[in-house]
Design a protein around this motif. Structure first.
Motif, PDB file in Angstrom:
ATOM      1  N   VAL A  12      -1.011   4.523 -13.931  1.00 17.58           N
ATOM      2  CA  VAL A  12      -2.288   5.157 -14.262  1.00 17.58           C
ATOM      3  C   VAL A  12      -3.456   4.285 -13.807  1.00 17.58           C
ATOM      4  N   LEU A  13      -3.391   2.998 -14.146  1.00 16.94           N
ATOM      5  CA  LEU A  13      -4.498   2.098 -13.826  1.00 16.94           C
ATOM      6  C   LEU A  13      -4.743   1.995 -12.323  1.00 16.94           C
ATOM      7  N   SER A  14      -3.673   1.871 -11.563  1.00 13.66           N
ATOM      8  CA  SER A  14      -3.842   1.649 -10.128  1.00 13.66           C
ATOM      9  C   SER A  14      -4.189   2.935  -9.384  1.00 13.66           C
ATOM     10  N   ASN A  15      -3.566   4.024  -9.749  1.00 14.01           N
ATOM     11  CA  ASN A  15      -3.826   5.269  -9.028  1.00 14.01           C
ATOM     12  C   ASN A  15      -5.158   5.907  -9.388  1.00 14.01           C
ATOM     13  N   ILE A  16      -5.549   5.809 -10.658  1.00 16.05           N
ATOM     14  CA  ILE A  16      -6.770   6.490 -11.112  1.00 16.05           C
ATOM     15  C   ILE A  16      -7.985   5.581 -11.059  1.00 16.05           C
ATOM     16  N   TYR A  17      -7.832   4.408 -11.655  1.00 13.15           N
ATOM     17  CA  TYR A  17      -8.996   3.556 -11.855  1.00 13.15           C
ATOM     18  C   TYR A  17      -9.102   2.448 -10.815  1.00 13.15           C
ATOM     19  N   GLY A  18      -8.164   2.436  -9.848  1.00 17.42           N
ATOM     20  CA  GLY A  18      -8.215   1.429  -8.803  1.00 17.42           C
ATOM     21  C   GLY A  18      -8.044   0.014  -9.322  1.00 17.42           C
ATOM     22  N   ARG A  19      -7.380  -0.106 -10.461  1.00 17.22           N
ATOM     23  CA  ARG A  19      -7.195  -1.409 -11.081  1.00 17.22           C
ATOM     24  C   ARG A  19      -5.791  -1.927 -10.787  1.00 17.22           C
ATOM     25  N   GLU A  20      -5.700  -3.150 -10.345  1.00 15.13           N
ATOM     26  CA  GLU A  20      -4.404  -3.765 -10.101  1.00 15.13           C
ATOM     27  C   GLU A  20      -4.156  -4.831 -11.159  1.00 15.13           C
ATOM     28  N   GLU A  21      -3.791  -4.363 -12.335  1.00 16.21           N
ATOM     29  CA  GLU A  21      -3.513  -5.309 -13.416  1.00 16.21           C
ATOM     30  C   GLU A  21      -2.083  -5.801 -13.377  1.00 16.21           C
ATOM     31  N   GLY A  22      -1.260  -5.144 -12.569  1.00 15.00           N
ATOM     32  CA  GLY A  22       0.131  -5.553 -12.475  1.00 15.00           C
ATOM     33  C   GLY A  22       0.828  -4.803 -11.360  1.00 15.00           C
ATOM     34  N   VAL A  23       2.137  -4.972 -11.301  1.00 15.25           N
ATOM     35  CA  VAL A  23       2.950  -4.303 -10.300  1.00 15.25           C
ATOM     36  C   VAL A  23       3.767  -3.206 -10.995  1.00 15.25           C
ATOM     37  N   VAL A  24       3.835  -2.047 -10.379  1.00 15.25           N
ATOM     38  CA  VAL A  24       4.640  -0.957 -10.932  1.00 15.25           C
ATOM     39  C   VAL A  24       6.113  -1.276 -10.712  1.00 15.25           C
ATOM     40  N   VAL A  25       6.793  -1.670 -11.779  1.00  8.89           N
ATOM     41  CA  VAL A  25       8.201  -2.021 -11.641  1.00  8.89           C
ATOM     42  C   VAL A  25       9.065  -0.873 -12.151  1.00  8.89           C
ATOM     43  N   ASP A  26       9.409   0.014 -11.245  1.00 10.34           N
ATOM     44  CA  ASP A  26      10.302   1.107 -11.579  1.00 10.34           C
ATOM     45  C   ASP A  26      11.709   0.740 -11.125  1.00 10.34           C
ATOM     46  N   THR A  27      12.618   1.689 -11.157  1.00  7.03           N
ATOM     47  CA  THR A  27      14.003   1.380 -10.822  1.00  7.03           C
ATOM     48  C   THR A  27      14.151   0.885  -9.383  1.00  7.03           C
ATOM     49  N   HIS A  28      13.312   1.419  -8.467  1.00  3.26           N
ATOM     50  CA  HIS A  28      13.391   0.989  -7.070  1.00  3.26           C
ATOM     51  C   HIS A  28      12.869  -0.434  -6.897  1.00  3.26           C
ATOM     52  N   VAL A  29      11.694  -0.684  -7.456  1.00  2.32           N
ATOM     53  CA  VAL A  29      11.089  -2.009  -7.337  1.00  2.32           C
ATOM     54  C   VAL A  29      12.007  -3.056  -7.955  1.00  2.32           C
ATOM     55  N   MET A  30      12.632  -2.684  -9.051  1.00  2.00           N
ATOM     56  CA  MET A  30      13.568  -3.599  -9.709  1.00  2.00           C
ATOM     57  C   MET A  30      14.742  -3.921  -8.780  1.00  2.00           C
ATOM     58  N   LEU A  86       7.591  -0.668  -1.740  1.00  2.00           N
ATOM     59  CA  LEU A  86       8.966  -0.916  -2.194  1.00  2.00           C
ATOM     60  C   LEU A  86       9.608   0.378  -2.675  1.00  2.00           C
ATOM     61  N   ILE A  87       8.821   1.202  -3.368  1.00  2.00           N
ATOM     62  CA  ILE A  87       9.347   2.486  -3.850  1.00  2.00           C
ATOM     63  C   ILE A  87       9.720   3.377  -2.665  1.00  2.00           C
ATOM     64  N   ALA A  88       8.852   3.438  -1.679  1.00  2.00           N
ATOM     65  CA  ALA A  88       9.133   4.264  -0.495  1.00  2.00           C
ATOM     66  C   ALA A  88      10.408   3.786   0.201  1.00  2.00           C
ATOM     67  N   HIS A  89      10.543   2.483   0.321  1.00  2.00           N
ATOM     68  CA  HIS A  89      11.708   1.932   1.011  1.00  2.00           C
ATOM     69  C   HIS A  89      12.984   2.153   0.191  1.00  2.00           C
ATOM     70  N   GLY A  90      12.852   2.063  -1.119  1.00  2.00           N
ATOM     71  CA  GLY A  90      13.990   2.315  -1.993  1.00  2.00           C
ATOM     72  C   GLY A  90      14.474   3.747  -1.888  1.00  2.00           C
ATOM     73  N   ARG A  91      13.530   4.658  -1.766  1.00  2.00           N
ATOM     74  CA  ARG A  91      13.888   6.072  -1.664  1.00  2.00           C
ATOM     75  C   ARG A  91      14.510   6.410  -0.321  1.00  2.00           C
TER      76      ARG A  91
END
Length: 218
Positions: free
Chosen positions: A125-143, A180-185
DNA sequence: ATCCCGAGGG
DNA sequence: CCCTCTGGAT
């Protein structure tokens, strides 16, 4: 070890120049929050299939807060964990209404207080909507990719996120997540990773192990 | 049978 | 660290 970071990013950027952000369909912060809660252990495609009707039936926070629980469940019944998710969405909507004047909060601290929202969802939400990079989206692919690429030795989501945040500059966090998500997919699948088509082979300890295994087996 | 842009609780 | 929730696609 950390010297591979820039090379990995560069290779991924070349490979996926069109990658910008989430594949989830949404028009408002609330729609993205709901879609992201729904996306837990569920493909984006599956979520995008049901959200048009869902967003029409529940056009605002009040609608979710006032929803009949069984109707809300029914509206999302084709996604995994629909009972939990229906509850998370309704409770979050109520909190957003009561505490945040109906507006989806824009800070990590506030977002992770919402039920069904942890750092992964908050980061989306933060990165896509508010342009905030408070962290990295760690989903199953990134993991999975972080482990295979040797960017972390951890299996815990938050620890993996810390490792990635330490290895990459903040202004790359959003791009890194999405690449990373794109590459995982597309290539580095959970089951049969397509290593023969992978642009990260020369940076990848997992690939090195795969090659070694084959040589021994043959 | 296993995986998917996980989170909460133990 | 573990488990549960739990549907659809592959």
């Amino acid at each position: 070890m950390s010297h591979r970071g820039p090379e990995i990013l560069e290779a991924l950027r070349r490979e996926y120049p069109g990658v910008r952000g989430t594949e989830l369909n949404y028009r408002t912060p609330l729609e993205l929050l709901v879609a992201t809660i729904l996306s837990a252990q569920t493909t984006d495609k599956q979520v995008n299939k049901i959200t048009p009707a869902l967003f029409k039936k529940y056009p605002n926070v009040e609608a979710y807060a006032d929803a009949d629980p069984e109707e809300l469940q029914e509206a999302i019944s084709s996604v995994n964990f629909y009972r939990n998710k229906a509850r998370y969405i309704q409770q979050s909507a109520q909190i957003i209404l009561d505490t945040y004047h109906g507006k989806v909060p824009d800070s990590m601290e506030e977002l992770v207080k919402l039920p069904g929202v942890s750092r992964k969802t908050a980061n989306v939400v933060l990165s896509n909507i508010y342009g905030r990079e408070e962290g990295v989206v760690v989903d199953t692919h990134v993991m999975r990719l972080s482990q295979r690429l040797g960017l972390t030795d951890h299996k815990n989501r938050d620890k993996i996120e810390r490792d990635l945040m330490a290895r990459f500059p903040r202004e790359e966090w959003f791009a890194l997540s999405n690449l990373l998500i794109a590459h995982g997919r597309q290539v580095c699948h959970a089951r049969n990773p397509q290593c023969q088509h992978c642009v990260l082979r020369k940076h990848c300890p997992h690939y090195a192990r795969v090659v070694l295994q084959k040589e021994k087996g043959a």
